[in-house]
Design a protein around this motif. Structure first.
Motif, PDB file in Angstrom:
ATOM      1  N   GLU A   1       0.832  -1.203   0.000  1.00 47.59           N
ATOM      2  CA  GLU A   1       0.000   0.000   0.000  1.00 47.59           C
ATOM      3  C   GLU A   1       0.865   1.251   0.000  1.00 47.59           C
ATOM      4  O   GLU A   1       0.551   2.239  -0.676  1.00 47.59           O
ATOM      5  N   GLN A   2       1.951   1.224   0.755  1.00 46.76           N
ATOM      6  CA  GLN A   2       2.868   2.355   0.801  1.00 46.76           C
ATOM      7  C   GLN A   2       3.478   2.604  -0.583  1.00 46.76           C
ATOM      8  O   GLN A   2       3.584   3.756  -1.034  1.00 46.76           O
ATOM      9  N   GLN A   3       3.843   1.552  -1.269  1.00 51.44           N
ATOM     10  CA  GLN A   3       4.425   1.671  -2.600  1.00 51.44           C
ATOM     11  C   GLN A   3       3.402   2.220  -3.588  1.00 51.44           C
ATOM     12  O   GLN A   3       3.719   3.067  -4.437  1.00 51.44           O
ATOM     13  N   GLU A   4       2.165   1.737  -3.488  1.00 56.63           N
ATOM     14  CA  GLU A   4       1.112   2.209  -4.371  1.00 56.63           C
ATOM     15  C   GLU A   4       0.785   3.677  -4.101  1.00 56.63           C
ATOM     16  O   GLU A   4       0.574   4.467  -5.029  1.00 56.63           O
ATOM     17  N   LYS A   5       0.784   4.047  -2.843  1.00 58.59           N
ATOM     18  CA  LYS A   5       0.510   5.429  -2.480  1.00 58.59           C
ATOM     19  C   LYS A   5       1.599   6.354  -3.032  1.00 58.59           C
ATOM     20  O   LYS A   5       1.309   7.419  -3.575  1.00 58.59           O
ATOM     21  N   LYS A   6       2.820   5.908  -2.912  1.00 55.81           N
ATOM     22  CA  LYS A   6       3.937   6.692  -3.429  1.00 55.81           C
ATOM     23  C   LYS A   6       3.856   6.828  -4.941  1.00 55.81           C
ATOM     24  O   LYS A   6       4.100   7.905  -5.505  1.00 55.81           O
ATOM     25  N   ARG A   7       3.491   5.745  -5.621  1.00 59.12           N
ATOM     26  CA  ARG A   7       3.383   5.774  -7.082  1.00 59.12           C
ATOM     27  C   ARG A   7       2.309   6.751  -7.538  1.00 59.12           C
ATOM     28  O   ARG A   7       2.526   7.569  -8.448  1.00 59.12           O
ATOM     29  N   LEU A   8       1.140   6.677  -6.916  1.00 57.16           N
ATOM     30  CA  LEU A   8       0.037   7.567  -7.272  1.00 57.16           C
ATOM     31  C   LEU A   8       0.413   9.027  -7.032  1.00 57.16           C
ATOM     32  O   LEU A   8       0.128   9.904  -7.864  1.00 57.16           O
ATOM     33  N   TYR A   9       1.058   9.274  -5.915  1.00 59.80           N
ATOM     34  CA  TYR A   9       1.442  10.640  -5.560  1.00 59.80           C
ATOM     35  C   TYR A   9       2.424  11.221  -6.573  1.00 59.80           C
ATOM     36  O   TYR A   9       2.238  12.334  -7.086  1.00 59.80           O
ATOM     37  N   ARG A  10       3.474  10.482  -6.883  1.00 57.85           N
ATOM     38  CA  ARG A  10       4.497  10.975  -7.795  1.00 57.85           C
ATOM     39  C   ARG A  10       3.933  11.167  -9.208  1.00 57.85           C
ATOM     40  O   ARG A  10       4.238  12.143  -9.893  1.00 57.85           O
ATOM     41  N   GLU A  11       3.101  10.246  -9.631  1.00 57.27           N
ATOM     42  CA  GLU A  11       2.502  10.324 -10.963  1.00 57.27           C
ATOM     43  C   GLU A  11       1.616  11.554 -11.084  1.00 57.27           C
ATOM     44  O   GLU A  11       1.675  12.293 -12.076  1.00 57.27           O
ATOM     45  N   ALA A  12       0.796  11.773 -10.065  1.00 54.22           N
ATOM     46  CA  ALA A  12      -0.107  12.932 -10.085  1.00 54.22           C
ATOM     47  C   ALA A  12       0.671  14.241  -9.953  1.00 54.22           C
ATOM     48  O   ALA A  12       0.357  15.229 -10.634  1.00 54.22           O
ATOM     49  N   MET A  13       1.683  14.255  -9.097  1.00 55.28           N
ATOM     50  CA  MET A  13       2.465  15.462  -8.885  1.00 55.28           C
ATOM     51  C   MET A  13       3.158  15.906 -10.168  1.00 55.28           C
ATOM     52  O   MET A  13       3.138  17.089 -10.538  1.00 55.28           O
ATOM     53  N   LEU A  14       3.762  14.982 -10.872  1.00 51.46           N
ATOM     54  CA  LEU A  14       4.444  15.320 -12.112  1.00 51.46           C
ATOM     55  C   LEU A  14       3.453  15.763 -13.195  1.00 51.46           C
ATOM     56  O   LEU A  14       3.786  16.563 -14.065  1.00 51.46           O
ATOM     57  N   HIS A  15       2.233  15.247 -13.096  1.00 51.73           N
ATOM     58  CA  HIS A  15       1.223  15.574 -14.103  1.00 51.73           C
ATOM     59  C   HIS A  15       0.699  17.000 -13.964  1.00 51.73           C
ATOM     60  O   HIS A  15       0.336  17.646 -14.948  1.00 51.73           O
ATOM     61  N   VAL A  16       0.652  17.504 -12.721  1.00 53.82           N
ATOM     62  CA  VAL A  16       0.087  18.842 -12.489  1.00 53.82           C
ATOM     63  C   VAL A  16       1.109  19.804 -11.899  1.00 53.82           C
ATOM     64  O   VAL A  16       0.746  20.847 -11.371  1.00 53.82           O
ATOM     65  N   HIS A  17       2.393  19.474 -11.966  1.00 50.94           N
ATOM     66  CA  HIS A  17       3.414  20.351 -11.385  1.00 50.94           C
ATOM     67  C   HIS A  17       3.309  21.743 -12.012  1.00 50.94           C
ATOM     68  O   HIS A  17       3.227  21.884 -13.237  1.00 50.94           O
ATOM     69  N   PRO A  18       3.309  22.791 -11.180  1.00 51.01           N
ATOM     70  CA  PRO A  18       3.151  24.166 -11.693  1.00 51.01           C
ATOM     71  C   PRO A  18       4.167  24.563 -12.750  1.00 51.01           C
ATOM     72  O   PRO A  18       3.879  25.429 -13.588  1.00 51.01           O
ATOM     73  N   ASP A  19       5.333  23.976 -12.762  1.00 50.27           N
ATOM     74  CA  ASP A  19       6.329  24.319 -13.779  1.00 50.27           C
ATOM     75  C   ASP A  19       5.829  24.048 -15.198  1.00 50.27           C
ATOM     76  O   ASP A  19       6.295  24.659 -16.157  1.00 50.27           O
TER      77      ASP A  19
END
Length: 256
Positions: free
Chosen positions: A121-139
């Motif tokens: 679950e920790q690995q899945e949570k990390k994957r979802l977070y990083r994927e979403a963050m890179l998708h909407v990063h303000p840069d």
């Protein structure tokens, strides 16, 4: 034997008139419309090609910089929270007078990640977070002020959910980001053709498309692709930039 034509009364006979002679104004309007439509399609294809080329290049850059991008956004959010806390403290001091003293010092705000006992679950949570963050990063939206604010709001909420929420909440927000927010895509949404008098609609669409094309060509990453002999040199420049920025942000957020 006489022909059938000879049996037709004189008044009923008529001569076939070329279309161009019958309705010249309508043909001119159709020709103008086709010309404008072709111009619009040409601009659209050029824009799509530039967006695809630039997007692919930016994806390569993000792949090499994803750790720095994520940490930079986390520290930026943390720094803003600390500034807001300092501002709130100053307001309280003014309200309570000059002799007011805070018993407890200003606490440093830290991002506390809820421990998950299940490693999967920790690995899945990390994957979802990083994927979403890179998708909407303000840069990604640095050239679009309206979308930049929205991207910052979304990433701030994403960080909070990742830090304090459960896996299901994060999964739901991840789905919302990828399915329910129109700022996340650069592709061109096809427009329904609406023909107004004097081709006003097509002229307006051409103007909009030309502006979008100019904006795409002025984007820094596209200029890098066009001007740099080896565009990947830009990656080293970005690494140096983020190394310096992260160093400053770490210092700023170390103490409240």
């Amino acid at each position: 034997m006489c022909s059938c034509l000879e049996k037709v009364p004189e008044l009923c006979r008529y001569e076939l008139i070329p279309m161009s002679e019958k309705h010249p104004s309508k043909l001119n309007e159709t020709s103008e419309q086709e010309t404008l439509q072709a111009q619009l399609e040409s601009l659209t294809k050029e824009l799509e090609a530039i967006l695809l080329k630039t997007g692919n290049f930016e994806n390569i850059l993000r792949t090499h910089l994803e750790n720095a991008l994520i940490e930079e956004q986390e520290l930026t959010v943390l720094y803003k929270q600390q500034k807001a806390a300092k501002k709130e403290k100053r307001l309280l001091q003014k309200k309570r007078g000059k002799n007011y003293r805070e018993i407890d010092g200003l606490q440093t705000i830290t991002i506390k990640k809820t421990p998950i006992t299940n490693p999967e679950e920790q690995q899945e949570k990390k994957r979802l977070y990083r994927e979403a963050m890179l998708h909407v990063h303000p840069d990604k939206f640095s050239m679009q002020a309206d979308k930049l604010d929205l991207a910052t709001t979304i990433t701030t909420k994403l960080i909070a959910i990742y830090s304090n929420g459960d896996l299901e909440t994060l999964r739901a927000f991840h789905a919302h980001i990828f399915q329910g927010t129109d700022l996340l895509t650069d592709h061109i949404v096809p427009q329904k053709e609406i023909i107004l008098p004097k081709n006003n609609y097509l002229l307006l669409e051409i103007q909009k498309m030309a502006m979008r094309l100019e904006e795409a060509k002025n984007k820094h990453t596209y200029k890098v692709l066009m001007d740099y002999e080896d565009p990947m040199i830009f990656l080293e420049e970005l690494k140096a930039y983020y190394e310096d920025r992260l160093l400053k942000l770490r210092k700023r957020t170390r103490k409240g």
